[in-house]
Scaffold this motif. Structure first.
Motif, PDB file in Angstrom:
ATOM      1  N   THR A 292     -45.070  10.141   0.568  1.00  0.00           N
ATOM      2  CA  THR A 292     -44.009   9.557  -0.269  1.00  0.00           C
ATOM      3  C   THR A 292     -42.644   9.902   0.320  1.00  0.00           C
ATOM      4  N   LEU A 293     -41.747   8.913   0.333  1.00  0.00           N
ATOM      5  CA  LEU A 293     -40.399   9.114   0.874  1.00  0.00           C
ATOM      6  C   LEU A 293     -39.402   9.288  -0.270  1.00  0.00           C
ATOM      7  N   TRP A 310     -36.799   6.838   7.223  1.00  0.00           N
ATOM      8  CA  TRP A 310     -36.255   6.399   8.520  1.00  0.00           C
ATOM      9  C   TRP A 310     -36.475   4.893   8.613  1.00  0.00           C
ATOM     10  N   VAL A 311     -35.690   4.228   9.464  1.00  0.00           N
ATOM     11  CA  VAL A 311     -35.831   2.780   9.576  1.00  0.00           C
ATOM     12  C   VAL A 311     -35.854   2.345  11.037  1.00  0.00           C
ATOM     13  N   TYR A 312     -36.637   1.302  11.297  1.00  0.00           N
ATOM     14  CA  TYR A 312     -36.565   0.614  12.589  1.00  0.00           C
ATOM     15  C   TYR A 312     -35.489  -0.454  12.437  1.00  0.00           C
ATOM     16  N   LEU A 313     -34.385  -0.308  13.161  1.00  0.00           N
ATOM     17  CA  LEU A 313     -33.219  -1.170  12.939  1.00  0.00           C
ATOM     18  C   LEU A 313     -33.419  -2.609  13.403  1.00  0.00           C
ATOM     19  N   GLN A 314     -34.465  -2.833  14.226  1.00  0.00           N
ATOM     20  CA  GLN A 314     -34.690  -4.202  14.697  1.00  0.00           C
ATOM     21  C   GLN A 314     -35.289  -5.057  13.586  1.00  0.00           C
ATOM     22  N   CYS A 315     -36.139  -4.456  12.737  1.00  0.00           N
ATOM     23  CA  CYS A 315     -36.876  -5.244  11.738  1.00  0.00           C
ATOM     24  C   CYS A 315     -36.584  -4.833  10.295  1.00  0.00           C
ATOM     25  N   HIS A 317     -38.177  -2.228   8.735  1.00  0.00           N
ATOM     26  CA  HIS A 317     -39.299  -1.516   8.108  1.00  0.00           C
ATOM     27  C   HIS A 317     -38.964  -0.030   7.951  1.00  0.00           C
ATOM     28  N   VAL A 318     -39.187   0.469   6.727  1.00  0.00           N
ATOM     29  CA  VAL A 318     -38.852   1.868   6.411  1.00  0.00           C
ATOM     30  C   VAL A 318     -40.109   2.731   6.523  1.00  0.00           C
ATOM     31  N   ARG A 418     -31.615  -5.835   6.173  1.00  0.00           N
ATOM     32  CA  ARG A 418     -32.283  -5.596   4.886  1.00  0.00           C
ATOM     33  C   ARG A 418     -33.411  -4.593   5.085  1.00  0.00           C
ATOM     34  N   LEU A 419     -33.543  -3.663   4.150  1.00  0.00           N
ATOM     35  CA  LEU A 419     -34.593  -2.650   4.236  1.00  0.00           C
ATOM     36  C   LEU A 419     -35.896  -3.177   3.636  1.00  0.00           C
TER      37      LEU A 419
END
Length: 426
Positions: A292-293, A310-315, A317-318, A418-419
């Protein structure tokens, strides 16, 4: 935070509530300075009605002064602006008390005439020590704001501030001129730039046009470079009146002006905290580790913890932090390095997410669903859209969009994304 007993605050007799003109918020700080707010040096400064008016207005003009005569006038116990035309001639304009206005001064100097001490903002810096080695371009006495003491409490901005001797000196090299009505005016070395948003500071705001403000508060188009000798063209249809959302650039730091009325429509820290708890209550999960985040509390704003999203800034996805995949750079786990998203295989930077905690930067009270790229500061969609469209002055002649919470230049197609959270599997 502010008590009515505080020095330089006037209260209305019936309610004992201080009359607030507005607040200045420095772009690039997420709720406070990195090492904490101290005295007149902080990330946010409230302008309150003073117990006694301290405003000034121009009065006597002394035209053909020798340097000695100019010095004698300047030494009087009243405010004055000196315009040095040549070694032999100086024009001195005396200023007299104005009982209808309150004056607030902003600059790099820590001398007593400065109400709000501002130092250079270094993008993404985590501590004040990061900013010390930089040669400052902010003037010691950068600008002054005059607030009308009666409703609607109009605030007007002027370049340059009065020093400890109550003087403003424009030397031989400063751009200065005589106006059509015989008055003097001039520009400061690096200038004071102002931009008023169109449609106010709200969901439908659009950026306005950057202008330069003169010592007497006149509006000009920008010079070719920041400190060029030649002034821009006068824009007679515009004024130096600040509106909710006006941006003031001092060449090294940019301030956002929020009116008291505008702030009353802005989300509070309490509201942002409730939104944080709401996201955490939905128990978003890491699609790889299934853990769980949770966004950390607003007080913890610098080192990621184990539940940090954390996030992948290209897509968008968290995830939680993990070393998924076996690429060497992934094993090293360096923040910001190109990483491949396990969900969609998009490659891009992988960064921790931080909530934007400076409520004054929000244009609405919607949930934090988007992040700025590449810094990972999270806010509402409309807020991200607004700031991604604002060209902020950078250096002496460039402009670029930046995250308001850390001043980092935005990257990617839009500057934000968008996250995409994954909910709990149960």
């Amino acid at each position: 935070m502010y008590s009515p007993e505080q020095e330089n605050i006037s209260t209305t007799s019936s309610t004992k509530v201080p009359v607030k003109y507005g607040e200045l918020i420095v772009l690039g700080y997420n709720g406070s300075l990195p090492n904490g707010d101290r005295g007149r040096r902080k990330s946010r400064f409230a302008l309150y009605k003073r117990p006694k008016a301290n405003g000034v207005k121009p009065s006597t003009v002394h035209v053909a002064c020798s340097p000695q005569a100019a010095k004698a006038i300047s030494n009087k116990d009243q405010h004055s602006i000196s315009y040095t035309l040549s070694r032999a001639q100086t024009v001195v304009v005396e200023y007299t008390h104005d009982s209808n206005t309150d004056m607030f001064q902003i600059g790099r100097s820590t001398e007593s005439p400065i109400d709000f001490v501002v130092t250079d903002t270094v993008a993404g810096s985590q501590s004040n020590s990061d900013t010390q080695s930089v040669q400052s371009t902010i003037s010691r006495f950068a600008c002054r704001i005059m607030c009308q003491r009666t409703p609607p409490y109009t605030a007007r901005i002027y370049a340059a501030g009065f020093d400890s001797s109550k003087n403003i000196f424009l030397g031989e090299k400063a751009a200065k001129w005589k106006t059509s009505d015989g008055q003097m005016d001039g520009l400061t070395t690096n200038g004071v730039l102002v931009m008023h948003p169109r449609n106010g500071f709200m969901q439908d705001s659009k950026p306005g046009v950057w202008r330069e403000i003169s010592v007497c508060g006149n509006v000009f188009t920008l010079r070719e470079t920041r400190s060029a000798q030649q002034r821009g063209k006068m824009v007679e249809t515009e004024t130096q009146e600040l509106v909710d959302g006006s941006l003031i650039d001092l060449c090294g730091a940019t301030l956002l002006w929020r009116t008291a009325e505008g702030l009353s429509r802005t989300p509070t820290l309490k509201h942002l905290e409730a939104l944080r708890q709401e996201i955490n209550a939905a128990r978003p999960q890491c699609p790889v580790g299934f853990n769980t985040l949770a966004f950390p509390s607003m007080r913890r704003k610098d080192t990621p913890d184990e539940k940090q999203p954390w996030v992948y800034l290209q897509c968008g996805h968290v995830h939680g932090y993990h070393n998924w995949g076996n690429h060497r750079e992934e094993r090293e786990g360096r923040e910001g390095r190109l990483r491949e998203c396990p969900m969609c295989r998009a490659k891009g930077p992988y960064v921790p997410l931080w909530l934007g905690c400076e409520a004054g930067f929000y244009v609405d009270a919607a949930p934090p669903t988007h992040t700025f790229s590449p810094c990972g500061h999270v806010c509402s969609e409309k807020t991200a859209t607004f700031w991604s469209q604002i060209p902020l002055p950078h250096g002496t002649h460039t402009f670029h969009a930046a995250c308001p919470f850390c001043a980092q230049q935005l990257s990617g197609e839009q500057g934000y994304i968008r996250l995409i959270f994954q909910g709990p599997l149960d």
